[in-house]
Design an enzyme around this catalytic site. Structure first.
Site, PDB file in Angstrom:
ATOM      1  N   GLN A 124     -51.245 -45.126  -0.322  1.00  0.00           N
ATOM      2  CA  GLN A 124     -50.433 -45.714   0.829  1.00  0.00           C
ATOM      3  C   GLN A 124     -50.624 -47.503   0.498  1.00  0.00           C
ATOM      4  O   GLN A 124     -51.567 -48.164   0.438  1.00  0.00           O
ATOM      5  CB  GLN A 124     -51.041 -45.521   2.162  1.00  0.00           C
ATOM      6  CG  GLN A 124     -49.889 -46.188   3.293  1.00  0.00           C
ATOM      7  CD  GLN A 124     -50.771 -46.275   4.559  1.00  0.00           C
ATOM      8  OE1 GLN A 124     -51.904 -46.418   4.831  1.00  0.00           O
ATOM      9  NE2 GLN A 124     -50.162 -46.349   5.762  1.00  0.00           N
ATOM     10  N   TYR A 126     -49.833 -51.132   2.830  1.00  0.00           N
ATOM     11  CA  TYR A 126     -49.421 -52.152   3.847  1.00  0.00           C
ATOM     12  C   TYR A 126     -49.398 -53.350   3.000  1.00  0.00           C
ATOM     13  O   TYR A 126     -50.325 -54.024   2.724  1.00  0.00           O
ATOM     14  CB  TYR A 126     -50.322 -52.084   4.929  1.00  0.00           C
ATOM     15  CG  TYR A 126     -50.207 -51.062   6.089  1.00  0.00           C
ATOM     16  CD1 TYR A 126     -49.129 -50.814   6.912  1.00  0.00           C
ATOM     17  CD2 TYR A 126     -51.590 -50.274   6.170  1.00  0.00           C
ATOM     18  CE1 TYR A 126     -49.072 -50.109   7.886  1.00  0.00           C
ATOM     19  CE2 TYR A 126     -51.066 -49.174   7.147  1.00  0.00           C
ATOM     20  CZ  TYR A 126     -50.136 -49.019   7.816  1.00  0.00           C
ATOM     21  OH  TYR A 126     -50.046 -48.071   8.807  1.00  0.00           O
ATOM     22  N   HIS A 237     -44.280 -42.748  12.375  1.00  0.00           N
ATOM     23  CA  HIS A 237     -45.502 -43.554  12.478  1.00  0.00           C
ATOM     24  C   HIS A 237     -46.400 -42.737  13.550  1.00  0.00           C
ATOM     25  O   HIS A 237     -47.359 -43.453  14.362  1.00  0.00           O
ATOM     26  CB  HIS A 237     -45.605 -45.013  12.786  1.00  0.00           C
ATOM     27  CG  HIS A 237     -46.625 -45.651  11.910  1.00  0.00           C
ATOM     28  ND1 HIS A 237     -46.365 -46.703  10.909  1.00  0.00           N
ATOM     29  CD2 HIS A 237     -48.060 -45.692  12.148  1.00  0.00           C
ATOM     30  CE1 HIS A 237     -47.459 -47.215  10.733  1.00  0.00           C
ATOM     31  NE2 HIS A 237     -48.411 -46.444  11.121  1.00  0.00           N
ATOM     32  N   ARG A 240     -46.863 -44.162  17.086  1.00  0.00           N
ATOM     33  CA  ARG A 240     -47.552 -45.366  17.188  1.00  0.00           C
ATOM     34  C   ARG A 240     -46.962 -46.845  17.357  1.00  0.00           C
ATOM     35  O   ARG A 240     -47.442 -47.820  17.704  1.00  0.00           O
ATOM     36  CB  ARG A 240     -48.865 -45.515  16.049  1.00  0.00           C
ATOM     37  CG  ARG A 240     -49.805 -44.595  15.997  1.00  0.00           C
ATOM     38  CD  ARG A 240     -50.801 -44.868  14.860  1.00  0.00           C
ATOM     39  NE  ARG A 240     -51.775 -43.594  14.686  1.00  0.00           N
ATOM     40  CZ  ARG A 240     -52.991 -43.394  15.475  1.00  0.00           C
ATOM     41  NH1 ARG A 240     -52.974 -44.547  16.501  1.00  0.00           N
ATOM     42  NH2 ARG A 240     -53.530 -42.457  15.251  1.00  0.00           N
ATOM     43  N   GLY A 270     -45.797 -34.264  13.612  1.00  0.00           N
ATOM     44  CA  GLY A 270     -45.599 -32.973  14.672  1.00  0.00           C
ATOM     45  C   GLY A 270     -45.527 -31.762  13.887  1.00  0.00           C
ATOM     46  O   GLY A 270     -45.446 -30.545  14.647  1.00  0.00           O
ATOM     47  N   ILE A 271     -46.051 -31.667  12.572  1.00  0.00           N
ATOM     48  CA  ILE A 271     -45.782 -30.327  12.093  1.00  0.00           C
ATOM     49  C   ILE A 271     -47.251 -29.519  12.589  1.00  0.00           C
ATOM     50  O   ILE A 271     -48.413 -30.036  12.157  1.00  0.00           O
ATOM     51  CB  ILE A 271     -45.965 -30.383  10.571  1.00  0.00           C
ATOM     52  CG1 ILE A 271     -44.589 -31.197   9.975  1.00  0.00           C
ATOM     53  CG2 ILE A 271     -46.303 -28.969   9.679  1.00  0.00           C
ATOM     54  CD1 ILE A 271     -43.587 -30.394  10.150  1.00  0.00           C
ATOM     55  N   ARG A 292     -52.803 -35.970  12.202  1.00  0.00           N
ATOM     56  CA  ARG A 292     -53.687 -35.652  13.344  1.00  0.00           C
ATOM     57  C   ARG A 292     -54.374 -34.243  13.025  1.00  0.00           C
ATOM     58  O   ARG A 292     -55.595 -34.238  13.187  1.00  0.00           O
ATOM     59  CB  ARG A 292     -53.097 -35.622  14.482  1.00  0.00           C
ATOM     60  CG  ARG A 292     -52.518 -37.131  14.815  1.00  0.00           C
ATOM     61  CD  ARG A 292     -52.173 -37.185  16.456  1.00  0.00           C
ATOM     62  NE  ARG A 292     -51.981 -38.453  16.752  1.00  0.00           N
ATOM     63  CZ  ARG A 292     -50.800 -39.264  16.924  1.00  0.00           C
ATOM     64  NH1 ARG A 292     -49.713 -38.522  16.456  1.00  0.00           N
ATOM     65  NH2 ARG A 292     -50.710 -40.498  17.364  1.00  0.00           N
TER      66      ARG A 292
END
Length: 342
Positions: A124, A126, A237, A240, A270-271, A292
């Site tokens: 990833q 940023y 995201h 967040r 949300g999976i 999460r």
């Protein structure tokens, strides 16, 4: 899969500030599980007479074959779950046949992470306001063996600083010259003003495929692809960055329709079950990411618990595909889902 016991065990195992970060949302009050409930608003519509004999859950992503359409999305905080952090996560991912994306805010340096990797992984990004720092990070990841980059673009304006200040668990290991969120420097260093030209510049300079993450509209998906992105990641995201943001389940289908097979579309948010995975596939995703639940499993029981969760999720995907009459991931078609109540 019922994640409630795992979530409770994880909450008991980590310090309160770690748990606050794991479950954190833009305003501190938003429901972090709203995305999970949104997937339930899509009913599955099975097909029969398909001559189904075997189930193949494998997918190709970025030129590599994985046993599962589930990927481990970039998430900070693994080090708060276990001392070995991302080293355990990549080991569990490899054993489950899953792709993992290394977080820019990982708890261990990319070189150490790569030394633990036995399967392809992505990194990833940023983007930093000091582009020399970003160039160094890109080079380090490429040298370590990253197969692709995931460019996170949904860091809106002044919220960039606040977002990173809410992350007390991520360290300065990923980016040289960055004092890290605990010192207040990372938020100030993160770029939040993007145009398609910025995407094109990262694509040109990175030397690897670049996926645009944070896409929530068809128009932005097309703009990212026109700028050279290899694919897009539909993501809010983890709620967040914006209170009241739409669930990804509600926007995925329109984005996939607009992309129309031009490039792969991934989704995270949300999976929580194999049924959720096939819902996403039917709505046009090539694969899904989980975040999460990985942290919950790692905190609750380390690598063994994480591997058990990933195995169970893979088994649920296979069972859901069988129930739908789909022998391969490519056989999961748009007609296999419909909006509940329609």
């Amino acid at each position: 899969m019922d994640f409630a016991p795992l979530r409770a065990a994880a909450q008991a195992a980590v310090p309160p500030d770690a748990w606050a970060f794991f479950q954190g949302t833009a305003d501190g009050r938003a429901d972090s599980e709203r995305d999970a409930r949104a997937w339930d608003q899509w009913d599955l519509v099975p097909r029969i007479l398909t001559g189904l004999t075997t189930i193949d859950t494998s997918v190709e992503l970025g030129g590599a074959r994985f046993a599962s359409p589930v990927t481990i999305a970039a998430t900070a905080g693994h080090g708060a779950c276990h001392d070995e952090g991302e080293c355990l996560t990549i080991a569990a991912a490899a054993n489950a046949g899953m792709l993992m994306t290394y977080s820019h805010n990982a708890s261990i340096a990319v070189e150490r992470f790569a030394a633990s990797a036995t399967s392809p992984w992505w990194a990833q990004i940023y983007v930093q306001r000091d582009r020399a720092v970003t160039a160094d990070y890109l080079a380090r990841c490429a040298d370590a063996g990253a197969a692709a980059f995931v460019l996170t673009l949904d860091v809106p304006g002044t919220l960039a600083d606040a977002s990173f200040r809410r992350a007390p668990l991520v360290g300065p290991v990923a980016v040289r010259g960055n004092v890290g969120p605990t010192g207040g420097g990372a938020g100030a260093a993160v770029e939040s003003c993007f145009t398609p030209d910025d995407v094109a510049a990262i694509v040109e300079s990175s030397g690897l495929p670049v996926w645009a993450k944070g896409v929530m509209t068809p128009e932005d998906a097309i703009r990212a692809l026109d700028a050279g992105a290899a694919g897009v990641v539909v993501s809010n995201h983890g709620r967040r960055q914006l209170s009241g943001v739409a669930p990804v389940a509600d926007v995925l289908g329109g984005i996939a329709d607009a992309v129309a097979g031009r490039a792969p579309v991934l989704v995270d948010g949300g999976i929580r079950s194999g049924a959720d995975v096939v819902r996403a596939l039917a709505l046009g995703a090539a694969a899904v990411g989980i975040g999460r639940p990985v942290l919950w499993a790692l905190a609750a029981g380390g690598q063994a618990q994480l591997e058990a969760v990933l195995q169970a999720l893979n088994e649920e995907v296979a069972a859901a595909m069988a129930g739908l009459g789909a022998g391969r991931v490519a056989d999961v078609m748009p007609g296999m889902v419909r909006r509940a109540g329609v």
